[in-house]
Design a protein around this motif. Sequence first.
Motif, PDB file in Angstrom:
ATOM      1  N   ALA A 103      13.941   3.788  29.355  1.00 10.58           N
ATOM      2  CA  ALA A 103      14.365   2.519  29.949  1.00 10.58           C
ATOM      3  C   ALA A 103      15.683   2.725  30.677  1.00 10.58           C
ATOM      4  O   ALA A 103      16.506   3.550  30.276  1.00 10.58           O
ATOM      5  N   LEU A 104      15.830   2.007  31.741  1.00  9.67           N
ATOM      6  CA  LEU A 104      17.113   1.890  32.439  1.00  9.67           C
ATOM      7  C   LEU A 104      17.517   0.436  32.226  1.00  9.67           C
ATOM      8  O   LEU A 104      17.325  -0.414  33.087  1.00  9.67           O
ATOM      9  N   VAL A 149      26.139  -2.777  35.589  1.00  9.73           N
ATOM     10  CA  VAL A 149      25.533  -1.812  36.503  1.00  9.73           C
ATOM     11  C   VAL A 149      25.703  -0.451  35.845  1.00  9.73           C
ATOM     12  O   VAL A 149      26.795  -0.118  35.377  1.00  9.73           O
ATOM     13  N   ALA A 150      24.646   0.317  35.767  1.00 12.67           N
ATOM     14  CA  ALA A 150      24.738   1.655  35.158  1.00 12.67           C
ATOM     15  C   ALA A 150      25.865   2.416  35.843  1.00 12.67           C
ATOM     16  O   ALA A 150      25.857   2.596  37.057  1.00 12.67           O
ATOM     17  N   ASP A 151      26.854   2.842  35.049  1.00 11.52           N
ATOM     18  CA  ASP A 151      28.074   3.394  35.641  1.00 11.52           C
ATOM     19  C   ASP A 151      28.405   4.818  35.209  1.00 11.52           C
ATOM     20  O   ASP A 151      29.508   5.287  35.411  1.00 11.52           O
ATOM     21  N   LEU A 200      22.044   6.347  38.050  1.00 12.93           N
ATOM     22  CA  LEU A 200      21.364   5.866  39.256  1.00 12.93           C
ATOM     23  C   LEU A 200      21.562   6.833  40.414  1.00 12.93           C
ATOM     24  O   LEU A 200      20.635   7.105  41.182  1.00 12.93           O
ATOM     25  N   GLN A 201      22.757   7.377  40.533  1.00 13.02           N
ATOM     26  CA  GLN A 201      23.044   8.318  41.605  1.00 13.02           C
ATOM     27  C   GLN A 201      22.262   9.620  41.409  1.00 13.02           C
ATOM     28  O   GLN A 201      21.705  10.172  42.357  1.00 13.02           O
ATOM     29  N   SER A 224      13.913   1.830  41.689  1.00 13.20           N
ATOM     30  CA  SER A 224      14.550   0.520  41.876  1.00 13.20           C
ATOM     31  C   SER A 224      13.894  -0.535  40.993  1.00 13.20           C
ATOM     32  O   SER A 224      14.585  -1.336  40.348  1.00 13.20           O
ATOM     33  N   LYS A 225      12.573  -0.543  40.965  1.00 14.28           N
ATOM     34  CA  LYS A 225      11.837  -1.506  40.138  1.00 14.28           C
ATOM     35  C   LYS A 225      12.247  -1.374  38.670  1.00 14.28           C
ATOM     36  O   LYS A 225      12.538  -2.372  38.002  1.00 14.28           O
ATOM     37  N   LEU A 226      12.283  -0.156  38.169  1.00 10.66           N
ATOM     38  CA  LEU A 226      12.614   0.064  36.760  1.00 10.66           C
ATOM     39  C   LEU A 226      14.070  -0.286  36.463  1.00 10.66           C
ATOM     40  O   LEU A 226      14.371  -0.872  35.419  1.00 10.66           O
ATOM     41  N   ALA A 227      14.975   0.051  37.372  1.00  5.77           N
ATOM     42  CA  ALA A 227      16.395  -0.229  37.149  1.00  5.77           C
ATOM     43  C   ALA A 227      16.714  -1.718  37.282  1.00  5.77           C
ATOM     44  O   ALA A 227      17.592  -2.231  36.584  1.00  5.77           O
ATOM     45  N   LEU A 228      16.008  -2.422  38.156  1.00  4.62           N
ATOM     46  CA  LEU A 228      16.283  -3.846  38.374  1.00  4.62           C
ATOM     47  C   LEU A 228      15.621  -4.752  37.344  1.00  4.62           C
ATOM     48  O   LEU A 228      16.072  -5.884  37.129  1.00  4.62           O
TER      49      LEU A 228
END
Length: 132
Positions: free
Chosen positions: A16-17, A25-27, A31-32, A45-49
């Motif tokens: 999971a993200l 926001v994942a910091d 994500l990068q 994007s779908k999984l992170a959002l």
Amino acid sequence: MQCFTIRICTKDSGFALNEISHGIVADLGILQRLSKQTQNVSLLSKLALTADEFGINEVIELGLCSRGDVKESLEDGLRYAMTFAGKIAANPHWCVSGVKECIDDINEGNLSVEQGSDKAIWKNVNHMGSKL
């Protein structure tokens, strides 16, 4: 920066993200790093959002694990990892670290292909020279 280069998973692995569900926001660079490692930015994007949990099929679709590196159980995964590690360890240490460095240099955009080739040649010549 050296990333994990080989990933071994089990069929029942869960991922999971979920930072967004906690209001952040994942910091820590996930994500990068993931956006550089996958060609499927839409799925990322779908999984992170959404913070949706996902499984091995999505991990394979993201390109984060090879289908051949997915094992039935933790025990199978550990056995496979030990065998795999033994094969790597059987090679000269300077070659293993050199290969990893060359791959990382290109993936991180640190060197051009020509510069990377020159660096690999330098490593080979330098090491061979110490054995003569």
